[in-house]
Design a protein around this motif. Structure first.
Motif, PDB file in Angstrom:
ATOM      1  N   LYS A  48      -1.444  39.214 -10.485  1.00 16.42           N
ATOM      2  CA  LYS A  48      -1.307  38.299  -9.357  1.00 16.42           C
ATOM      3  C   LYS A  48      -1.935  38.927  -8.118  1.00 16.42           C
ATOM      4  CE  LYS A  48       2.869  35.975 -10.994  1.00 16.42           C
ATOM      5  NZ  LYS A  48       4.290  35.648 -10.702  1.00 16.42           N
ATOM      6  N   ASN A  95      -1.837  38.845  -4.139  1.00  9.77           N
ATOM      7  CA  ASN A  95      -0.956  38.384  -3.082  1.00  9.77           C
ATOM      8  C   ASN A  95      -1.704  37.555  -2.038  1.00  9.77           C
ATOM      9  OD1 ASN A  95       1.531  38.203  -1.616  1.00  9.77           O
ATOM     10  ND2 ASN A  95       0.666  39.679  -0.194  1.00  9.77           N
ATOM     11  N   SER A  96      -2.788  38.067  -1.507  1.00  8.26           N
ATOM     12  CA  SER A  96      -3.513  37.382  -0.434  1.00  8.26           C
ATOM     13  C   SER A  96      -4.985  37.250  -0.788  1.00  8.26           C
ATOM     14  CB  SER A  96      -3.383  38.153   0.879  1.00  8.26           C
ATOM     15  OG  SER A  96      -2.049  38.174   1.317  1.00  8.26           O
ATOM     16  N   THR A 145      -1.594  33.419   1.239  1.00  7.64           N
ATOM     17  CA  THR A 145      -0.797  34.282   0.374  1.00  7.64           C
ATOM     18  C   THR A 145      -0.339  33.514  -0.861  1.00  7.64           C
ATOM     19  OG1 THR A 145       1.359  33.734   1.302  1.00  7.64           O
ATOM     20  CG2 THR A 145       0.059  35.437   2.439  1.00  7.64           C
ATOM     21  N   ILE A 146       0.131  34.248  -1.837  1.00 10.77           N
ATOM     22  CA  ILE A 146       0.594  33.622  -3.071  1.00 10.77           C
ATOM     23  C   ILE A 146       1.832  32.768  -2.807  1.00 10.77           C
ATOM     24  CG2 ILE A 146       2.126  35.483  -3.811  1.00 10.77           C
ATOM     25  CD1 ILE A 146       0.937  35.097  -6.647  1.00 10.77           C
ATOM     26  N   ARG A 191      -5.099  27.440  -2.568  1.00  5.88           N
ATOM     27  CA  ARG A 191      -5.357  28.190  -3.791  1.00  5.88           C
ATOM     28  C   ARG A 191      -4.637  27.551  -4.963  1.00  5.88           C
ATOM     29  NH1 ARG A 191      -3.088  34.160  -2.657  1.00  5.88           N
ATOM     30  NH2 ARG A 191      -3.239  34.339  -4.925  1.00  5.88           N
ATOM     31  N   ASP A 192      -5.245  27.696  -6.116  1.00  4.75           N
ATOM     32  CA  ASP A 192      -4.652  27.268  -7.382  1.00  4.75           C
ATOM     33  C   ASP A 192      -4.476  28.542  -8.200  1.00  4.75           C
ATOM     34  OD1 ASP A 192      -4.099  26.391  -9.967  1.00  4.75           O
ATOM     35  OD2 ASP A 192      -5.313  24.600  -9.755  1.00  4.75           O
ATOM     36  N   ASN A 193      -3.280  29.085  -8.178  1.00  8.77           N
ATOM     37  CA  ASN A 193      -3.049  30.377  -8.817  1.00  8.77           C
ATOM     38  C   ASN A 193      -3.259  30.314 -10.327  1.00  8.77           C
ATOM     39  OD1 ASN A 193      -2.342  31.641  -6.337  1.00  8.77           O
ATOM     40  ND2 ASN A 193      -0.301  30.741  -6.484  1.00  8.77           N
ATOM     41  N   ASN A 217      -6.855  30.755 -10.815  1.00 11.31           N
ATOM     42  CA  ASN A 217      -7.457  31.891 -10.094  1.00 11.31           C
ATOM     43  C   ASN A 217      -8.559  31.429  -9.171  1.00 11.31           C
ATOM     44  OD1 ASN A 217      -5.790  33.794 -11.287  1.00 11.31           O
ATOM     45  ND2 ASN A 217      -7.213  34.211 -12.950  1.00 11.31           N
ATOM     46  N   VAL A 243      -9.570  29.824  -5.207  1.00 16.47           N
ATOM     47  CA  VAL A 243      -9.212  29.593  -3.808  1.00 16.47           C
ATOM     48  C   VAL A 243     -10.252  28.649  -3.205  1.00 16.47           C
ATOM     49  CG1 VAL A 243     -10.427  31.660  -3.016  1.00 16.47           C
ATOM     50  CG2 VAL A 243      -8.617  30.684  -1.613  1.00 16.47           C
ATOM     51  N   THR A 259     -10.026  39.487  -1.533  1.00 15.27           N
ATOM     52  CA  THR A 259      -8.632  39.711  -1.228  1.00 15.27           C
ATOM     53  C   THR A 259      -8.500  40.107   0.241  1.00 15.27           C
ATOM     54  OG1 THR A 259      -8.878  41.983  -1.955  1.00 15.27           O
ATOM     55  CG2 THR A 259      -8.055  40.405  -3.571  1.00 15.27           C
TER      56      THR A 259
END
Length: 114
Positions: free
Chosen positions: A30, A32-33, A52-53, A71-73, A76, A78, A97
Motif C-alpha cells: 500500500k 500512503n500518499s 493519502t490512502i 485515487r483508485d487503490n 493502483n 491516481v 509518492t
C-alpha cells in the motif's frame, strides 16, 4: 521494478479540462500518499497535489478550486482532474509518492494555449 506511467495530457484551450491518469506497477504494498507534480520549461519540478490512502487531499495554492486529485487503490491508479485550465498550467505532469520514493516516469505533456 516499479514503473509509473502517466497519460491523458494534450493540447487544450484556456478554460478547458483534462483528466490525467497514473498507473503504478511493480509495487505490491500500500502507498500512503500519491501525488502529482509538474515541470514547466526552464523551471524546477514542483508539487501540484497529493492524496493519502485515507482520502485526505492537499493542493498547491495555484490549482486550488480547479484541480481534483483522486485515487483508485484497487487499480493502483491516481487521477488528476484539471478544470479551468490556464496557460500557466502548461507543463509536463508526473506522478510519484509523497515524499518521492520511485523513479520518475516519462510524464504527460499538458499544453494550454489558444
Amino acid at each position: 521494478q516499479v514503473q509509473l506511467v502517466e497519460s491523458g495530457g494534450g493540447l487544450v484551450q484556456p478554460g478547458g479540462s483534462l483528466r490525467l491518469s497514473c498507473v503504478v506497477s511493480g509495487y505490491r504494498f500500500k502507498i500512503n500518499s500519491m501525488g502529482w507534480y509538474r515541470q514547466a520549461p526552464g523551471n524546477q519540478r514542483e508539487f501540484v497535489a497529493v492524496a493519502t490512502i485515507g482520502g485526505s487531499t492537499n493542493y498547491t495554492d495555484s490549482v486550488k478550486g480547479r484541480f481534483t486529485i483522486s485515487r483508485d487503490n484497487a487499480k493502483n491508479t491516481v487521477y488528476l482532474q484539471m478544470n479551468s485550465l490556464k496557460p500557466e498550467d502548461t507543463a509536463v505532469y508526473y506522478c510519484n509518492t509523497s515524499p518521492i520514493r520511485f523513479p520518475w516516469g516519462q510524464g504527460t505533456q499538458v499544453t494550454v494555449s489558444s
